[in-house]
Write an enzyme that holds these catalytic residues in place. Structure first.
Site, PDB file in Angstrom:
ATOM      1  N   HIS A 306       0.812  -1.215   0.000  1.00  0.00           N
ATOM      2  CA  HIS A 306       0.000   0.000   0.000  1.00  0.00           C
ATOM      3  C   HIS A 306       0.848   1.268   0.000  1.00  0.00           C
ATOM      4  CE1 HIS A 306      -3.758   1.995   0.049  1.00  0.00           C
ATOM      5  NE2 HIS A 306      -4.434   1.060   0.690  1.00  0.00           N
ATOM      6  N   ASP A 310      -2.039   2.133  -4.431  1.00  0.00           N
ATOM      7  CA  ASP A 310      -3.324   2.267  -3.760  1.00  0.00           C
ATOM      8  C   ASP A 310      -4.283   1.203  -4.272  1.00  0.00           C
ATOM      9  OD1 ASP A 310      -2.486   4.429  -2.254  1.00  0.00           O
ATOM     10  OD2 ASP A 310      -3.099   5.890  -3.767  1.00  0.00           O
TER      11      ASP A 310
END
Length: 333
Positions: A306, A310
């Protein structure tokens, strides 16, 4: 005239007094009498306490009794048993790092080889420091299976392609379509790669290793199949060169051949993604004409970092991968 010498002085009072007696020792408290052992030299204990001590392996002579006149009672034996168990567990845990093994367990300790040490270090680091998230998607394999059969029909053994070769190519094409996923995390920057160097997880007798099909985005299926086959063979023979398994921009781990439907994989840092591929499952789906038909479906799960990618970007990559798997002729263009 001669005079007599003066008489000697009288002795002092201190000299004439007897010396003071030495200070007496402080009085010691009276010792508390310990309960006399019962006949036979045994510690005094209730019959229930004796039976419990025998069954739990507790030495009564080491147990302090809390019953009348110091008598050992059942509660004392239970407390001593728990104390001994806790001490033994603590000793075993400090010595091995794990709980004590059952008495009589048979085992063999095998020293870690270098590959296993590297796997342990890197994957522990990954799970502790990389914020993984996971996205899963089902892909229809019917068209891919038909195209593979057509390619392999009449082809020499060394020219045949596998489903995994299609997966490598589809991954590379999807990385071209979604270049944000073809990246790696470093402390002060994100590195974006121009080509898709796809690592393929290979199980060996010494552990997992990931040889690299370099520039898979610009190679054809047959070339990918040939390289993947050769790399896997050298990996199992422990004959890979360092540049053939160190690096890479993306990893594919396929457990479908073992009957695994789906799973999640651990990212190989500094890469940002790894794709876990499950085996094909036969399911019933609508045929678009008001009826139903059988379809072959494969579940894939993307593990993504992450910090780099995204969730929306991960979803875009999976959608691109699905497009190529379900329309495999696009991989030939």
């Amino acid at each position: 005239a001669q005079t007599d010498p003066p008489p000697p002085p009288p002795p002092s009072q201190a000299a004439s007094s007897p010396p003071p007696p030495p200070p007496s020792a402080p009085a010691m408290p009276a010792a508390t009498a310990s309960p006399a052992p019962s006949s036979g030299g045994r510690a005094p204990a209730s019959p229930l306490a004796r039976r419990m001590a025998t069954s739990k392996g507790v030495d009564l002579s080491s147990v302090k009794g809390t019953g009348p006149s110091g008598r050992v009672i059942a509660a004392d034996v239970e407390a001593a048993s728990q104390s001994q168990a806790a001490a033994a567990s603590a000793h075993a845990s400090s010595a091995t790092g794990y709980d004590a093994f059952p008495a009589g367990a048979e085992f063999v300790d095998e020293p870690h080889n270098n590959i296993r040490k590297v796997i342990a270090r890197r994957l522990t680091e990954s799970k502790q420091s990389v914020p993984h998230y996971y996205l899963s998607m089902d892909c229809r394999l019917d068209e891919l299976v038909r195209l593979r059969a057509a390619i392999n029909d009449g082809a020499e053994k060394e020219d045949k392609v596998s489903v995994n070769d299609f997966i490598i190519k589809a991954s590379a094409k999807a990385l071209t379509d979604v270049p944000q996923a073809n990246a790696a995390w470093f402390d002060s920057y994100v590195r974006m790669f121009k080509h898709a160097d796809v690592c393929v997880a290979v199980s060996t007798d010494k552990g997992l290793i990931t040889p690299i099909v370099s520039r898979a985005d610009v190679k054809g299926l047959k070339q990918i199949a040939k390289e993947a086959r050769e790399l896997a063979g050298r990996a199992r023979a422990n004959a890979l060169k360092p540049e053939e398994f160190q690096g890479g921009t993306f990893t594919v781990s396929n457990l479908g051949m073992f009957g695994i439907k789906n799973f999640t994989a651990i990212i190989n840092p500094p890469q940002a993604c790894i794709l876990a591929v499950g085996g094909a499952q036969k399911i019933v789906v609508p045929d678009g004409k008001g009826g139903f038909k059988e379809a072959s479906v494969m579940t894939v799960t993307l593990s993504a970092d992450h910090r780099v990618i995204d969730g929306a970007v991960g979803a875009q990559w999976l959608s691109a991968f699905k497009k190529y798997v379900e329309n495999p002729v696009l991989m030939l263009i």
